[in-house]
Design an enzyme around this catalytic site. Sequence first.
Site, PDB file in Angstrom:
ATOM      1  CB  THR A 118      -0.901  -0.002   1.248  1.00 40.65           C
ATOM      2  OG1 THR A 118      -1.603  -1.238   1.262  1.00 40.65           O
ATOM      3  CG2 THR A 118      -1.868   1.161   1.247  1.00 40.65           C
ATOM      4  CG  LEU A 150      -4.801  -9.901   2.462  1.00 44.51           C
ATOM      5  CD1 LEU A 150      -4.537  -9.918   3.951  1.00 44.51           C
ATOM      6  CD2 LEU A 150      -3.940 -10.941   1.781  1.00 44.51           C
ATOM      7  NE  ARG A 151     -12.487  -9.593   4.888  1.00 44.48           N
ATOM      8  CZ  ARG A 151     -13.561 -10.383   5.023  1.00 44.48           C
ATOM      9  NH1 ARG A 151     -14.548 -10.034   5.820  1.00 44.48           N
ATOM     10  NH2 ARG A 151     -13.657 -11.521   4.359  1.00 44.48           N
ATOM     11  CD  GLU A 152      -3.724  -8.220  10.253  1.00 41.61           C
ATOM     12  OE1 GLU A 152      -3.847  -8.564  11.441  1.00 41.61           O
ATOM     13  OE2 GLU A 152      -2.994  -7.293   9.881  1.00 41.61           O
ATOM     14  CG  ASN A 208      -7.631   0.056   3.933  1.00 39.92           C
ATOM     15  OD1 ASN A 208      -8.516  -0.785   3.757  1.00 39.92           O
ATOM     16  ND2 ASN A 208      -6.368  -0.274   4.108  1.00 39.92           N
ATOM     17  N   GLY A 253     -18.070   1.430  18.728  1.00 43.00           N
ATOM     18  CA  GLY A 253     -17.372   0.905  19.904  1.00 43.00           C
ATOM     19  C   GLY A 253     -16.053   1.616  20.106  1.00 43.00           C
ATOM     20  N   GLY A 257      -8.468  -0.252  14.552  1.00 41.65           N
ATOM     21  CA  GLY A 257      -7.029  -0.294  14.794  1.00 41.65           C
ATOM     22  C   GLY A 257      -6.381  -1.180  13.754  1.00 41.65           C
ATOM     23  CB  CYS A 260      -4.566  -1.862   7.177  1.00 46.99           C
ATOM     24  SG  CYS A 260      -3.557  -3.336   6.982  1.00 46.99           S
ATOM     25  CE  LYS A 263      -0.041   0.745   6.502  1.00 47.23           C
ATOM     26  NZ  LYS A 263       0.265   0.717   5.094  1.00 47.23           N
TER      27      LYS A 263
HETATM   28  C1  UGA Z   1      -8.402  -3.785   6.388  1.00 45.53           C
HETATM   29  C2  UGA Z   1      -9.376  -3.825   5.199  1.00 45.53           C
HETATM   30  O1  UGA Z   1     -10.661  -4.268   5.646  1.00 45.53           O
HETATM   31  C3  UGA Z   1      -8.867  -4.774   4.108  1.00 45.53           C
HETATM   32  O2  UGA Z   1      -9.717  -4.755   2.980  1.00 45.53           O
HETATM   33  C4  UGA Z   1      -7.461  -4.321   3.697  1.00 45.53           C
HETATM   34  O3  UGA Z   1      -6.899  -5.172   2.714  1.00 45.53           O
HETATM   35  C5  UGA Z   1      -6.548  -4.336   4.928  1.00 45.53           C
HETATM   36  O4  UGA Z   1      -7.098  -3.445   5.925  1.00 45.53           O
HETATM   37  C6  UGA Z   1      -5.189  -3.859   4.507  1.00 45.53           C
HETATM   38  O5  UGA Z   1      -5.038  -2.664   4.237  1.00 45.53           O
HETATM   39  O6  UGA Z   1      -4.286  -4.680   4.317  1.00 45.53           O
HETATM   40  P1  UGA Z   1      -7.942  -5.384   8.482  1.00 45.53           P
HETATM   41  O7  UGA Z   1      -6.961  -4.350   8.928  1.00 45.53           O
HETATM   42  O8  UGA Z   1      -7.538  -6.825   8.486  1.00 45.53           O
HETATM   43  O9  UGA Z   1      -8.405  -5.092   6.956  1.00 45.53           O
HETATM   44  O10 UGA Z   1      -9.207  -5.236   9.413  1.00 45.53           O
HETATM   45  P2  UGA Z   1     -10.735  -4.818   9.248  1.00 45.53           P
HETATM   46  O11 UGA Z   1     -11.562  -6.029   9.232  1.00 45.53           O
HETATM   47  O12 UGA Z   1     -10.913  -3.826   8.168  1.00 45.53           O
HETATM   48  O13 UGA Z   1     -10.967  -4.089  10.657  1.00 45.53           O
HETATM   49  C7  UGA Z   1     -10.246  -2.883  10.952  1.00 45.53           C
HETATM   50  C8  UGA Z   1     -10.634  -2.342  12.301  1.00 45.53           C
HETATM   51  O14 UGA Z   1     -11.958  -1.814  12.257  1.00 45.53           O
HETATM   52  C9  UGA Z   1     -10.635  -3.374  13.437  1.00 45.53           C
HETATM   53  O15 UGA Z   1     -10.045  -2.801  14.580  1.00 45.53           O
HETATM   54  C10 UGA Z   1     -12.104  -3.645  13.667  1.00 45.53           C
HETATM   55  O16 UGA Z   1     -12.389  -4.061  14.984  1.00 45.53           O
HETATM   56  C11 UGA Z   1     -12.707  -2.265  13.367  1.00 45.53           C
HETATM   57  N1  UGA Z   1     -14.137  -2.308  13.001  1.00 45.53           N
HETATM   58  C12 UGA Z   1     -14.533  -3.014  11.910  1.00 45.53           C
HETATM   59  C13 UGA Z   1     -15.051  -1.589  13.748  1.00 45.53           C
HETATM   60  O17 UGA Z   1     -14.699  -0.908  14.725  1.00 45.53           O
HETATM   61  N2  UGA Z   1     -16.369  -1.610  13.373  1.00 45.53           N
HETATM   62  C14 UGA Z   1     -16.805  -2.324  12.316  1.00 45.53           C
HETATM   63  O18 UGA Z   1     -18.027  -2.310  12.050  1.00 45.53           O
HETATM   64  C15 UGA Z   1     -15.875  -3.039  11.559  1.00 45.53           C
END
Ligand code: UGA
Length: 435
Positions: A118, A150-152, A208, A253, A257, A260, A263
């Site tokens: 990224t 991709l999401r973790e 993002n 909530g 964090g 991804c 930052k």
């Molecule tokens: C995110 C993106 O969703 C991916 O598409 C992207 O590829 C990835 O970053 C990246 O840049 O590599 P990720 O960091 O794995 O994926 O996590 P997310 O599922 O997006 O969640 C991010 C944060 O948002 C978490 O802390 C989660 O708890 C929070 N979140 C998510 C909320 O507070 N509320 C929600 O409704 C959804």
Amino acid sequence: MLGTGYLGATHAACLAACGHHVVGIDTDPERVALLQSGRAPFHEPGLDELLSRGVDSGRLTFHTDYAAAARDCNVHFVCVGTPQSAGSSAADLSALWAAVSSLGPLLDRPCLVVGKSTVPVGTAAHVRDRLRCLAPAGSAVGVAWNPEFLREGHAVEDSLRPDRLVFGAETNEADQVLRDVYAPLLAAGVPSVHTDLATAELAKVSANAMLATRISLVNLLAEVCEAADADVADLTTILGLDERIGSLFLTPGVGFGGGCLPKDTRAFVARAEELGLGEPAGLLREVDAINMRQRARTVDLAVSLLGGRASGCAVAVLGAAFKAGSDDVRDSPALDVAATLGARGAVVRVFDPEARDNARRVHPELSYPDDIESACRDVDLVLLLTDWPEFAGIDPVSLAEVVGTARIIDGRLALDPDKWRAAGWNFHALGRSAR
Ligand code: UGA
């Protein structure tokens, strides 16, 4: 595959599963040894199995040496990390430039270098120019950008069955190489968008930024709900039923964090400022500020429930990972809140089913018991801060017998307030009525 973090290791395993011969290259010998033994250096469902299958098939190998491993490859994916810079909100591209400097002089025949990291928009064109200066093959080295979404916790599934593939390429030849690499996914019907380098780079940070904005907007709504004595859970249910809005990424909530969203939101602002768009990018500055405010508001609520002072109180924090399904604690709201309460003098016990070791490395001053019950024994307050499904399944009646005071903050909207109140708990959640 240059770089074998979440992105590179998963992508290497998935491309080997697609039938390609893949070499994963990383500067960290321990990581390389682990991957070569068919194990991922982080928690990711399904990845160990895919790695060992790839390694056993002979199609997937890992190395520390660029020169030995990369020279004979036709396609070079750059998957190195681009974290936030130490002194600014911009992305730190030092690992990217180091990879380019190591790779360039080895490219002595036509090949394609594909960026997956990224990056701020405009980086790909610089990568192309730099590689062409360094490479003996000169302009026979093509550059494309192919961002990864991709999401973790869902990395394998997201890589093998992505929502879309984005091919940022300058020539038909480069585009065709990407079509060949991803042939099994395209044949399975995954939509692809073919575009230029800059749009492909922007696709990732924009996605993002949009997800981050959605979460901060819903957290703003949560704060308004509190002030107006409304209920954010009902509100998001109502919003989610509107097809144009949808219900995903609408959970308020403690905020977002991970490595991804935070930052990338900041790096987007930094790049927009460079492009003379600092004023409209103020929207994303607020997104970041609202997000960080949720952590502070959670700490404030905890301290006020503890009678105005955290010092000397015992607190259980359920969750350390930045989200469920991951052992990643980078920029984790849960761990941040736990550490802040610890710094204010509370005795904090943190339980997380996967992230304990990573959390302990960052915050060794906190304690990390083995189970929920040990974390909660005799505490004055419980905070649920990561959305692990096992936390949603806790029996409030049994847990009430373990704690010192039955008082809980649900920082992920994971629990049913009526059920917990009926079991005698003093129940609180940001954005929900305290009644
Ligand atoms: C995110 C993106 O969703 C991916 O598409 C992207 O590829 C990835 O970053 C990246 O840049 O590599 P990720 O960091 O794995 O994926 O996590 P997310 O599922 O997006 O969640 C991010 C944060 O948002 C978490 O802390 C989660 O708890 C929070 N979140 C998510 C909320 O507070 N509320 C929600 O409704 C959804």
